[in-house]
Write an enzyme that holds these catalytic residues in place. Structure first.
Site, short mmCIF file in Angstrom:
data_model
loop_
_atom_site.label_atom_id
_atom_site.label_comp_id
_atom_site.label_asym_id
_atom_site.label_seq_id
_atom_site.Cartn_x
_atom_site.Cartn_y
_atom_site.Cartn_z
CD GLU A 49 -3.43 -0.55 1.69
OE1 GLU A 49 -3.57 0.63 2.06
OE2 GLU A 49 -4.30 -1.42 1.87
CG HIS A 272 -2.42 -3.35 8.20
ND1 HIS A 272 -2.68 -4.65 7.81
CD2 HIS A 272 -3.37 -2.59 7.61
CE1 HIS A 272 -3.75 -4.66 7.02
NE2 HIS A 272 -4.18 -3.42 6.89
#
Length: 406
Positions: A49, A272
């Protein structure tokens, strides 16, 4: 070779959640990730990402001394988001884009535009050939009604097959990424069972970090607490997987995850948690015999379970294709009717128009738009049907071949 000390490899894996204009504090966090990688001096950093190539270039500039070798995988409309930083030379790279990746009309999710893929890097470390895979699979937005489950199972199968077919020349296989699957999900069981990959969390001798290795935790300030409501402690969807091939054995000496805010900072690296694995690679005392053809009953059950999920997705795709085909036919009939009415007025058949001209034109425009959209979606779902049919057939043949070789 027997006198060589074991190779210690420190691997950093993180989904960076770096979406331009959308991710909170993106630039600050990218800088923080760069600082941490520079200070810690990992051997490999596997990132997902990193959607902006500008962010990658910023990281590359900051890390060029500690990590002189790096690669950014380009894919899809806005990129794959995958990049790798390495202390060791990258000999070769390859990208495989998954054949199914959500739906273009699900704009609120955006996965279809991302070009989800798996990137392969061939790296030589102290004479040992590593095949390093970095990947990011389709997200799960609703656990109870997961419309993307068949696509994610297809991606897991394609990842497993890609690893199987490209790792034959490797000494060690290393996989890192955001797999968007819980450890008990059929996709991760299929991936591990088919490839023989080991889970660093399950095999590590020492662990510290979030409970049960969770990488999405409610304590993270960037997490939507409602999405994790069914899992009050968190979930584990980010992995470091590995296996040694014929001449080498690999084990995980230690594993840790970050726990919320970065040290000395008020914000986390991402939504995350990072996974940091220390792997020990050493020569096998005896060369490993060629892999047995025997298939464990559990693997047969997992493959059949995966085939069932693919067939569920196939039925849904066929229904969508039928619905869009029917809508296209109805729109075409409406256009033909309007054309006939317009033609009748041109040839002199004077009949009163049932609609004002503006309404007539607006209806024609609407029918044209519906026809075009329906045709595009019909083609898209036809491709989806073909991909699901092909994957189910691949699973059947692959399992049949293994069973016949027993």
């Amino acid at each position: 070779m027997d006198t060589d000390p074991p190779l210690q490899l420190r691997v950093f894996n993180l989904n960076c959640w770096a979406i331009r204009y959308l991710s909170k504090l993106r630039q600050e966090r990218i800088g923080l990730i760069g600082d941490t990688l520079s200070q810690e001096g990992f051997d490999l950093a596997l990132l997902q990402e990193v959607w902006s190539e500008r962010d990658y270039c910023e990281l590359k500039q900051k890390l060029t001394v500690c990590y002189p070798y790096s690669h950014y995988f380009k894919s899809g409309v806005i990129g794959s988001g995958l990049c790798v930083f390495s202390r060791y030379p990258i000999l070769d790279t390859f990208l495989y884009q998954y054949s199914l990746n959500g739906y273009p009309y699900m704009l609120q999710h955006g996965d279809w535009f991302c070009g989800k893929a798996v990137g392969l890097l061939v790296i030589k470390i102290c004479g040992i050939i590593f095949h390093v895979y970095v990947t990011h699979l389709l997200a799960e937005y609703c656990r109870d009604k997961d419309v993307y489950l068949p696509h994610r199972v297809v991606q897991a199968w394609e990842l497993a097959q890609f690893i199987q077919h490209t790792s034959k020349g490797a000494d060690v296989v290393l996989v890192g990424g955001d797999l968007n699957m819980h450890p008990e999900d059929v996709g991760i069981r299929l991936l591990r069972g088919w490839t023989g990959l080991r889970d660093s969390f399950a095999d590590t001798e020492r662990f510290e970090g979030c409970e049960d290795g969770y990488t999405l935790v409610p304590a993270n300030c960037f997490i939507n607490k409602e999405e994790l409501q069914p899992f009050p402690l968190g979930i584990r969807i980010d992995y470091v997987l590995y296996k040694g091939l014929s001449h080498f054995v690999v084990k995980c000496d230690s594993l840790m995850t970050t726990t919320g805010t970065a040290p000395g900072k008020s914000i986390p690296y991402s939504d995350h948690e990072a996974v940091i694995a220390t792997l020990c690679v050493k020569p096998r005392e005896e060369a490993k015999a060629s892999s047995s053809s025997a298939v464990e009953p559990e693997l047969v059950d997992v493959v059949n379970e995966a085939r069932t999920e693919v067939r569920v997705g196939l039925h849904a795709a066929e229904h969508q294709r039928y619905s869009n085909g029917r809508m296209a036919i109805l729109a075409l009939l409406l256009l033909l009717l309007q054309a006939a009415m317009g033609l009748s007025s041109l040839v002199g058949w004077d009949s009163p128009q049932p609609f004002p001209k503006f309404s007539f034109s607006l209806l024609s425009l609407l029918a044209t738009v519906v026809l075009l959209l329906s045709m595009v979606l019909y083609v898209f779902h036809t491709i989806e049907v073909k991909m699901l049919q092909g994957t189910e057939e691949q699973m059947r043949l692959a399992l049949q071949d293994k069973l016949s070789s027993m």
